[in-house]
Design a protein around this motif. Structure first.
Motif, short mmCIF file in Angstrom:
data_model
loop_
_atom_site.label_atom_id
_atom_site.label_comp_id
_atom_site.label_asym_id
_atom_site.label_seq_id
_atom_site.Cartn_x
_atom_site.Cartn_y
_atom_site.Cartn_z
N SER A 25 33.78 39.00 28.16
CA SER A 25 34.12 37.69 28.75
C SER A 25 35.45 37.16 28.20
CB SER A 25 33.01 36.69 28.51
OG SER A 25 32.85 36.46 27.12
N SER A 28 41.04 39.34 29.80
CA SER A 28 41.65 38.78 31.02
C SER A 28 41.20 39.61 32.23
CB SER A 28 43.17 38.80 30.90
OG SER A 28 43.65 40.13 30.91
N GLU A 29 41.45 39.10 33.42
CA GLU A 29 41.08 39.80 34.66
C GLU A 29 41.78 41.15 34.75
OE1 GLU A 29 38.86 39.11 37.08
OE2 GLU A 29 38.20 37.45 35.81
N LYS A 30 43.04 41.19 34.35
CA LYS A 30 43.80 42.45 34.40
C LYS A 30 43.19 43.48 33.45
CE LYS A 30 48.43 44.36 34.09
NZ LYS A 30 49.84 44.12 33.85
N GLN A 32 40.11 43.57 32.38
CA GLN A 32 38.81 43.96 32.92
C GLN A 32 38.97 44.97 34.05
OE1 GLN A 32 36.57 40.49 34.02
NE2 GLN A 32 36.16 39.90 31.89
N SER A 33 39.95 44.76 34.91
CA SER A 33 40.14 45.69 36.03
C SER A 33 40.58 47.07 35.53
CB SER A 33 41.14 45.14 37.04
OG SER A 33 42.43 45.11 36.49
#
Length: 93
Positions: A25, A28-30, A32-33
């Motif tokens: 959690s 960052s989104e990047k 995680q991707s």
């Protein structure tokens, strides 16, 4: 030797899960991707590894369930022209 009870092991596993979820959690989104892409590549390779090894797993399972295969091997080995002392050492005489 220190042995852990099942409750202690479950506690350690749940703590590890909570720590991993917190770490995930905080990414960052990047990030995680990128990790999801890496995970999908790894799992794709594992799927291929399982598919390619499935015939050998089947052969191993059949080998474990059909004892006549081993009986034949023992008869074959004991009939080979191996010196008696070596056969006795290997347990074929």
């Amino acid at each position: 030797m220190d042995s852990q009870t099942a409750k202690d092991k479950n506690g350690i596993i749940s703590k590890a899960n909570i720590n991993l979820q917190d770490l995930w959690s905080n990414l960052s989104e990047k990030q995680q991707s990128i990790l999801k892409k890496i995970w999908s590549i790894l799992t794709y390779k594992w799927q291929w590894q399982i598919i390619l090894n499935a015939p050998f797993l089947l052969i191993w399972a059949l080998d474990q369930t059909i004892p006549a295969v081993h009986t034949f091997d023992m008869q074959l080995i004991s009939s080979l022209p191996i010196p008696t002392i070596i056969k006795t050492y290997l347990g074929f005489s």
